[in-house]
Motif scaffolding. Sequence first.
Motif, short mmCIF file in Angstrom:
data_model
loop_
_atom_site.label_atom_id
_atom_site.label_comp_id
_atom_site.label_asym_id
_atom_site.label_seq_id
_atom_site.Cartn_x
_atom_site.Cartn_y
_atom_site.Cartn_z
N PHE A 185 -86.35 -15.13 -50.18
CA PHE A 185 -85.93 -15.09 -51.57
C PHE A 185 -85.79 -16.51 -52.12
CE2 PHE A 185 -82.36 -14.92 -54.69
CZ PHE A 185 -83.03 -14.22 -55.68
N ALA A 186 -85.25 -17.41 -51.29
CA ALA A 186 -85.08 -18.80 -51.72
C ALA A 186 -86.43 -19.46 -51.98
CB ALA A 186 -84.31 -19.58 -50.66
N PHE A 187 -87.41 -19.22 -51.11
CA PHE A 187 -88.75 -19.78 -51.32
C PHE A 187 -89.37 -19.23 -52.61
CE2 PHE A 187 -88.76 -20.78 -46.69
CZ PHE A 187 -89.05 -22.13 -46.81
N LYS A 188 -89.11 -17.97 -52.89
CA LYS A 188 -89.65 -17.37 -54.11
C LYS A 188 -89.04 -18.03 -55.35
CE LYS A 188 -90.30 -12.85 -56.35
NZ LYS A 188 -91.78 -12.88 -56.34
N ILE A 189 -87.73 -18.27 -55.31
CA ILE A 189 -87.06 -18.93 -56.42
C ILE A 189 -87.61 -20.34 -56.63
CG2 ILE A 189 -84.87 -19.96 -57.15
CD1 ILE A 189 -83.45 -17.54 -56.02
N VAL A 190 -87.71 -21.10 -55.54
CA VAL A 190 -88.14 -22.49 -55.64
C VAL A 190 -89.57 -22.59 -56.14
CG1 VAL A 190 -88.63 -24.58 -54.28
CG2 VAL A 190 -86.54 -23.29 -53.87
N SER A 191 -90.42 -21.65 -55.74
CA SER A 191 -91.84 -21.75 -56.08
C SER A 191 -92.21 -21.10 -57.39
CB SER A 191 -92.69 -21.13 -54.95
OG SER A 191 -92.46 -19.73 -54.86
N GLU A 192 -91.37 -20.17 -57.92
CA GLU A 192 -91.79 -19.40 -59.09
C GLU A 192 -90.87 -19.53 -60.30
OE1 GLU A 192 -92.47 -15.32 -58.08
OE2 GLU A 192 -93.88 -15.79 -56.47
N PHE A 193 -89.58 -19.79 -60.09
CA PHE A 193 -88.65 -19.84 -61.21
C PHE A 193 -88.72 -21.21 -61.89
CE2 PHE A 193 -87.60 -16.00 -59.49
CZ PHE A 193 -86.41 -15.44 -59.92
N PRO A 194 -88.64 -21.28 -63.23
CA PRO A 194 -88.71 -22.58 -63.92
C PRO A 194 -87.68 -23.58 -63.44
CG PRO A 194 -88.93 -20.76 -65.47
CD PRO A 194 -88.59 -20.14 -64.15
N ALA A 195 -86.48 -23.13 -63.11
CA ALA A 195 -85.43 -24.04 -62.64
C ALA A 195 -85.24 -23.96 -61.13
CB ALA A 195 -84.11 -23.71 -63.34
N GLY A 196 -86.23 -23.40 -60.45
CA GLY A 196 -86.06 -23.15 -59.02
C GLY A 196 -85.83 -24.40 -58.20
N LYS A 197 -86.58 -25.45 -58.50
CA LYS A 197 -86.46 -26.68 -57.72
C LYS A 197 -85.12 -27.37 -57.99
CE LYS A 197 -91.44 -27.23 -57.22
NZ LYS A 197 -91.69 -25.82 -57.52
N TRP A 198 -84.63 -27.28 -59.24
CA TRP A 198 -83.31 -27.81 -59.55
C TRP A 198 -82.23 -27.03 -58.82
CZ3 TRP A 198 -78.67 -26.21 -61.42
CH2 TRP A 198 -77.78 -27.20 -61.89
N LEU A 199 -82.35 -25.70 -58.78
CA LEU A 199 -81.37 -24.87 -58.08
C LEU A 199 -81.35 -25.19 -56.59
CD1 LEU A 199 -82.00 -21.43 -59.82
CD2 LEU A 199 -79.92 -22.82 -59.97
N ARG A 200 -82.50 -25.43 -56.03
CA ARG A 200 -82.54 -25.78 -54.60
C ARG A 200 -81.75 -27.06 -54.34
NH1 ARG A 200 -87.27 -29.12 -51.58
NH2 ARG A 200 -86.08 -29.49 -49.69
N GLN A 201 -82.02 -28.09 -55.13
CA GLN A 201 -81.40 -29.40 -54.90
C GLN A 201 -79.89 -29.39 -55.19
OE1 GLN A 201 -83.34 -32.61 -56.93
NE2 GLN A 201 -81.73 -34.10 -56.47
N HIS A 202 -79.49 -28.69 -56.25
CA HIS A 202 -78.12 -28.83 -56.73
C HIS A 202 -77.21 -27.66 -56.40
CE1 HIS A 202 -79.14 -32.49 -58.92
NE2 HIS A 202 -80.23 -31.88 -59.35
N LEU A 203 -77.79 -26.56 -55.92
CA LEU A 203 -76.95 -25.39 -55.61
C LEU A 203 -77.17 -24.87 -54.20
CD1 LEU A 203 -74.94 -23.24 -56.54
CD2 LEU A 203 -76.88 -21.90 -57.40
N LEU A 204 -78.42 -24.53 -53.86
CA LEU A 204 -78.68 -23.89 -52.58
C LEU A 204 -78.39 -24.82 -51.40
CD1 LEU A 204 -82.00 -21.96 -53.36
CD2 LEU A 204 -79.68 -21.04 -53.22
N GLU A 205 -78.96 -26.02 -51.42
CA GLU A 205 -78.80 -26.89 -50.25
C GLU A 205 -77.40 -27.49 -50.12
OE1 GLU A 205 -81.98 -29.62 -49.53
OE2 GLU A 205 -83.31 -27.97 -48.94
N PRO A 206 -76.69 -27.83 -51.20
CA PRO A 206 -75.30 -28.25 -51.00
C PRO A 206 -74.45 -27.20 -50.30
CG PRO A 206 -76.04 -28.92 -53.18
CD PRO A 206 -77.14 -28.06 -52.59
N ILE A 207 -74.75 -25.93 -50.53
CA ILE A 207 -74.03 -24.87 -49.81
C ILE A 207 -74.53 -24.78 -48.37
CG2 ILE A 207 -73.67 -22.38 -49.68
CD1 ILE A 207 -73.86 -22.32 -52.75
N LEU A 208 -75.86 -24.87 -48.19
CA LEU A 208 -76.45 -24.74 -46.86
C LEU A 208 -75.95 -25.82 -45.92
CD1 LEU A 208 -78.61 -23.41 -45.01
CD2 LEU A 208 -80.26 -25.02 -45.98
N TYR A 209 -75.73 -27.02 -46.44
CA TYR A 209 -75.39 -28.14 -45.57
C TYR A 209 -73.90 -28.46 -45.55
CZ TYR A 209 -80.30 -28.99 -44.78
OH TYR A 209 -81.60 -28.86 -44.40
#
Length: 450
Positions: A261-285
């Motif tokens: 699901f995360a790969f789908k967001i990052v690759s397809e959603f307009p803000a996906g790459k921003w969400l990865r950097q500022h939301l998903l990975e800060p939680i992951l790490y």
Amino acid sequence: MQLFGQDTSKVVNDITQLNPIKVNAIISPTSTAEIMVAVKNHNGPVSIGGGRYSMGGQTAVEQALHIDMRGFDSIICFSKEKKEITVQAGITWRKIQEFIDPYDLSVQIMQTYANFTVGGSLSVNVHGRYIGGGPVVLSVKEIKIILANGDIVAASPTENKEVFYGAIGGYGGLGVIVEATLFLTDNDKVERTDKVLLIRKYKQFFVDNIRSDSLVVFHNADIYPNRYRKVREISYRKTSRDVTIGYRLKPNDKKYRFNKFAFKIVSEFPAGKWLRQHLLEPILYIGKPVEWRNYEASYDVLELEPKSREKSTYVLQEYFVPIEKFDDFYPLMSEILRKNKVNVINISIRHAKQDPGTTLAWARTEVFAFVLYYKQGTKQANKDDVRKWTQQLIDASISCDGTYYLPYQIHASNEQFFKAYPNADSLFRLKKQIDPTYKFRNKLWETYYK
């Protein structure tokens, strides 16, 4: 040995599903003798495949007898005291890990994902995230290989060394690697740390904090698209702390729904790459987990697999530059990717020591590797676009005294190939000596050897 017959509808493809290749027959041997007989008695082309994670037809060619090595996967001998293991080449790294983990041992060098076969990994001379490591050839004591005449020979850095250094990283062009003796190491506990920094500061950070730290086992830095200005460095250091992750190896029955699901967001959603950097990975790490080395070395490629690859697919590329050229290459790379609007999912920076002498060495010096993971469409127009910007990246790496990695889509021109791999003619001369009828073939050899 299972023989599927002379049915030309037999198709060999790779993980991208971009390269379906019809072969004449597929055999699935379980013994060395079967492979020797098949190779000796077959007069036409022979191709070799394992997990099929190469992405450009490196495992097949039209009208070939294809040797599917995945059932050829036994452990031949093992020594805990010597920290060595000898295996059949079709074995996966995961199966080795399951065998050696109870002895508190670990593979010295491998790629991130454990699904690959050993023979396939040796044929492309893989590397991973290991600091103090480099090409997998550095962890190989000896191989046994079946040549075009059906003979089997042992090769090592001291015996038949020309064959050893030609076959490892030789993409199945010299023969069938059937056995490998590998050096092992201790299964240490490792603690994860991470830090976000500007990419222009990364090289000095690496030199000051990672390169000479003997406690670092794994390290990589992920570049955030689409601005390519920041990286998150992730390091795993040896520790005496108690593990916080109880598994010895990653469970192999997971569905990885969140990852997909995360790969789908990052690759397809307009803000996906921003969400990865500022939301998903800060939680992951969050936190500093402690785990076993084998746990971190046992990733499953299933976490990357989309529901379908019919209209679009995920693909890898990789470029290597000397460490002193880091600041020269990444601006060129970033500009090419932005200009061509490449749908980049991630770029992982790795480090590798100099290759000890393989003929098609990608690490002719100490290098940084830039592992590019991106999404592309499957139509011909999409493929043409990828070829265009790939050749631009290859030119950029060559201009920085670097090279590109050969297991991926075959887009390099002949001129680019020979510039990036100036010793290729030496391998071609050796092939003419030991495979005079051009028996062992695949798309990579067809492109540049002919």
